[in-house]
Design an enzyme around this catalytic site. Sequence first.
Site, short mmCIF file in Angstrom:
data_model
loop_
_atom_site.label_atom_id
_atom_site.label_comp_id
_atom_site.label_asym_id
_atom_site.label_seq_id
_atom_site.Cartn_x
_atom_site.Cartn_y
_atom_site.Cartn_z
N HIS A 29 -69.81 -6.39 89.97
CA HIS A 29 -70.14 -6.29 91.40
C HIS A 29 -70.06 -7.68 92.04
CE1 HIS A 29 -72.31 -4.76 94.99
NE2 HIS A 29 -72.79 -5.99 95.02
N GLU A 30 -70.73 -8.64 91.42
CA GLU A 30 -70.73 -9.99 91.98
C GLU A 30 -69.35 -10.64 91.85
OE1 GLU A 30 -73.13 -10.82 93.73
OE2 GLU A 30 -74.49 -9.22 93.09
N HIS A 33 -67.35 -9.84 94.94
CA HIS A 33 -67.69 -10.75 96.04
C HIS A 33 -67.03 -12.12 95.83
CE1 HIS A 33 -70.50 -8.02 97.82
NE2 HIS A 33 -71.41 -8.12 96.88
#
Length: 378
Positions: A29-30, A33
């Site tokens: 998820h990170e 980003h």
Amino acid sequence: MELISSAYDLLIGYIVPFLFVLTIVVFFHELGHFLVARWCGVNVDAFSVGFGREIFGWNDSKGTRWKLSMIPLGGYVKFAGDENAASAPDRERVAAMSDAERAGAFVAKPVWQRAAVVAAGPIANFILAIVIFAAIFMAFGKIVTSPVVETVQPGSAAEAGGLLPEDLILSVDGREIATFSDLQRIVSVSADVPLLLEVERGTSVVTLTVTPQYRELTDRFGNVQRLGLLGVSRSPKPEDLIQQTYGPVEAVAEGTHETIYIAGRTLDYLWGVLSGREAADQLGGPIRVAQVSGQVATQGIIPLLSLAAVLSISIGLLNLMPIPMLDGGHLVYYFAEAVRGKPLSEGVQDIGFRIGIGIVLLLMVFATWNDVMHLTKL
């Protein structure tokens, strides 16, 4: 010795599988980003798996601090110009930046780039799920069963609707049924909903209306599931078992289909909770995830990876909720900015973040309460 043995069992049986699953999901998820931020020219101060005090870390060539932190219940990417891990802008710091520094600040980027960076996290979760499912399908394939009815339980919805042994289910409400699992997936979410079935019976095709019955089932771990049931069993005959194999393209397509199905089922359940059709006691938090991770880990690494894929989908959907502080809340702000041609006022954004923190804390408390109540029933 008994206390040490119990602690060891807890660590190996629950905590390690839980951290394995959660770390994979949070990292990707990170990473979503991070990669899109780098592509957009945003300077990244920190990439952390976990919150709180740093356990260990290192700096890369562009100055990003990669670190593993003490509280392993999430993670964050902190961009240049951010005040905290929730990407709230540090306006004083940004105002004091030089023009060169401000050019790399997240808050100074065009709204479409900020939206792309924020959306990349949940998108990465969905991609991770597709990749995991595709890898499993490509490596192991699937054994499926033809949608042939073997037995019909007395007093069941199937008996009331006129289904008979050896019926072949062709379609449900116009949707083609290729496997028994296709039938189960539709029926399980259609409790008390009349379904129109096309059935091949001998040399003829008949149309039946069957209404699945609402039932609670308890698995071998004590977890309760609420779903619709017809009351039929699948055929165990060798000729009704099909070994499906997948090449890379087919595996990705099947992984995408599986991801879409799970996302749709999750959204349907959440809508059912909001509309009062479903009970909210199935919403779980970290305790439930740890418990399920331990249970699934006893079945092997493949089921545990499948759980990681399911959890990745759930986290992707959760982060897209339009709650300030979550990715979806940021996207709402950016949409408003794109429509208005300027950002929302600092006061409005600050109020939104405070409301968002309150909502997230309430959800965490509610989910943890459900977890505790679930454990007391085991």
